[in-house]
Design an enzyme around this catalytic site. Structure first.
Site: not given
Ligand code: SAH
Ligand code: SF4
Length: 358
Positions: A85, A98, A105, A109, A112, A161, A190, A213-215, A332
Site C-alpha cells: 500500500e 507514504c 508486519c 501493535c 494498528c 517495520e 519510521s 513510534s513511542l505511543h 498514513c
C-alpha cells in the site's frame, strides 16, 4: 523485471544492446519514471515490447483519490500475492509519499491494522523503490493542481517495520538518493523502536530522518501497545535515538497515536514531554484511526486539545498531525482497513455463490 534489478545491473537485462540503452532505461525508471514502457520514447520498439507488462513488479489492484484529488492511494499486488500500500499526499509546496517496507508486519501493535493482519513477507528493494517511481509517474501523467509535479518527500509509514527489513530498505534508500535524486533530508524512516536497526541505520552513509513510534511513556503501558517493547524498552529506544541524533544531526520525531482512556492522560503527556526535551525531539500526535479488530477509539476533541496543551506547557515541541485521506482509509499507516474489509466481503460473496450453486 527492471525495478527488481539494481540500476547498475540493468545492462544485464539488455545483453545484446549497446551500453547506452541501459542508461536510457535507467532514466525512464528512476529519473523520469513513466507508467508504461510505450512512453520510453528513445528506446526502440522491440525493447519497449520486451519490457511491456514486466515494467512494474506488481499490478495495480486499487487506485483511489481523496481530499479533492490531493490524496492518491494505491493497493499493489505482487505476482506471489503480497499486498503493498502506498499513499501520496499533495500540499502546496511538497508532496509526501507514504510507502510500505513489508507486506504486513510481524510486530503486532494492538492498535494498528497492519499489525492485526500479521506478516506476509519483506519487500525487495525494487518493490519499495517502484512505489516511489509509480507515484512519480502518476504525478507526471496526471498532475494535481497547486501541488509540485514530483515526489519531494518519502516516509516509511505504510505497511511494515522498515528496520526489520534493512536489506530491502537500505538498498531502496540508496537508489532513491543516489539514482532518483531525492534528498536524504526529505526521507523519513519510521520505526516502532527496533534498536539494533536504529544503530545500523546510524552506520549507513545517509542522513535520513528518524521517527520513533513511542505511543507510551512508561514501559508497562508501552509493552501493552507495542509488544516489541518487551525486547527493547523505552530506555534502550531513547538511547538508540539519541545516538542517531548525535551521529546524523537530524532532529528525531516521536510519533504518538492518541487512544482514548489509554495514553491520553496528563501524566503520559508530562512523561512524553520530558522524553522529548531530553532528546530535543519533535512530537507528532495523531488521533487514533479506529481499526476493525480493536475496540480502541480516538479521544474527543477536548481531550486532544488538553493533551497538546500539556505538552507545550511542559516545554515540548509538538504538532497535531492531520489524518489525510480518511475518507478512503488512507491515513498514513492505516491503508489496509478497506481492502481487508472488501476482501472479506468478496470471500463471503463467493461462499454465498458456492452455496447458491450447490
Ligand atoms: N512500523 C513503523 C512504520 C509503519 S507504521 C512504525 O510503527 O513506526 C506508521 C505509523 O502509523 C506509526 O507511527 C504507527 O504507530 C502509526 N499507526 C499505526 N496504526 C495507527 C492507527 N490505528 N492510528 C493512527 N496511527 C497509527
Ligand atoms: Fe508494524 Fe508499525 Fe503497525 Fe506496529 S505500528 S504493527 S510496527 S506497522
Amino acid at each position: 523485471m527492471p525495478y527488481l534489478t539494481a540500476p547498475e545491473a540493468l545492462a544485464d537485462l539488455l545483453p545484446d544492446e549497446p551500453r547506452f540503452r541501459s542508461n536510457q532505461l535507467e532514466h525512464w525508471l528512476y529519473r523520469t519514471p513513466v507508467l508504461d514502457a510505450s512512453l520510453m520514447t528513445n528506446l526502440p520498439g522491440h525493447i519497449r515490447e520486451r519490457i511491456g507488462e514486466a515494467l512494474w513488479p506488481f499490478s495495480v489492484e486499487v487506485d483511489q483519490t481523496a481530499d479533492g484529488g490531493k490524496t492518491r492511494k494505491w493497493l499493489f499486488r505482487t505476482g506471489d500475492g503480497a499486498s503493498i500500500e502506498t499513499v501520496l499526499m499533495g500540499y502546496p509546496r511538497r508532496t509526501t509519499l507514504c510507502i510500505s517496507s513489508q507486506a504486513g508486519c510481524a510486530m503486532g501493535c494492538s492498535f494498528c491494522a497492519t499489525g492485526q493482519f500479521g506478516f506476509e513477507r519483506h519487500l525487495r528493494a525494487g518493490e519499495i523503490v517502484a512505489q516511489v517511481a509509480y507515484a512519480a509517474a502518476s504525478l507526471r501523467a496526471a498532475p494535481i493542481t497547486g501541488v509540485p509535479p514530483r515526489v519531494t518527500n518519502v516516509v516509511f509509514m505504510g505497511m511494515g517495520e522498515p528496520l526489520a527489513n534493512p536489506g530491502g530498505v537500505f538498498e531502496a534508500i540508496r537508489r532513491m538518493i543516489d539514482v532518483m535524486g531525492i534528498s536524504a533530508r526529505a526521507i523519513t524512516v519510521s520505526t516502532v523502536g527496533h534498536v539494533p536497526g536504529i544503530y545500523r541505520l546510524a552506520d549507513t552513509p545517509w542522513s535520513v530522518n528518524l521517527a520513533v513510534s513511542l505511543h507510551a511513556a512508561d514501559d508497562a503501558l508501552r509493552t501493552r501497545l507495542v509488544p516489541l517493547n518487551e525486547r527493547y524498552d523505552i530506555g534502550a529506544v531513547v538511547e538508540a535515538a539519541s545516538h542517531y541524533f548525535a551521529v546524523k544531526g537530524r532532529r528525531i520525531s516521536l510519533e504518538w497515536a492518541l487512544i482514548a482512556g489509554t495514553n491520553d492522560t496528563e501524566d503520559q503527556a508530562r512523561k512524553l514531554a520530558a522524553i522529548a526535551r531530553g532528546l530535543a525531539a519533535h512530537i507528532n500526535v495523531i488521533a487514533l484511526n479506529p481499526t476493525p479488530l480493536s475496540a480502541d477509539r480516538p479521544p474527543d476533541a477536548a481531550t486532544i486539545r488538553s493533551f497538546m496543551r500539556t505538552l507545550r506547557d511542559e516545554g515540548a515541541n509538538a504538532t497535531l498531525r492531520d489524518t489525510r485521506g480518511q475518507d478512503i482509509d488512507a491515513a498514513c499507516g492505516q491503508l489496509r482497513i478497506r481492502s481487508a474489509a472488501s476482501e472479506q466481503r468478496e470471500r463471503a460473496q463467493e461462499a454465498d455463490h458456492a452455496t447458491d450453486e450447490g
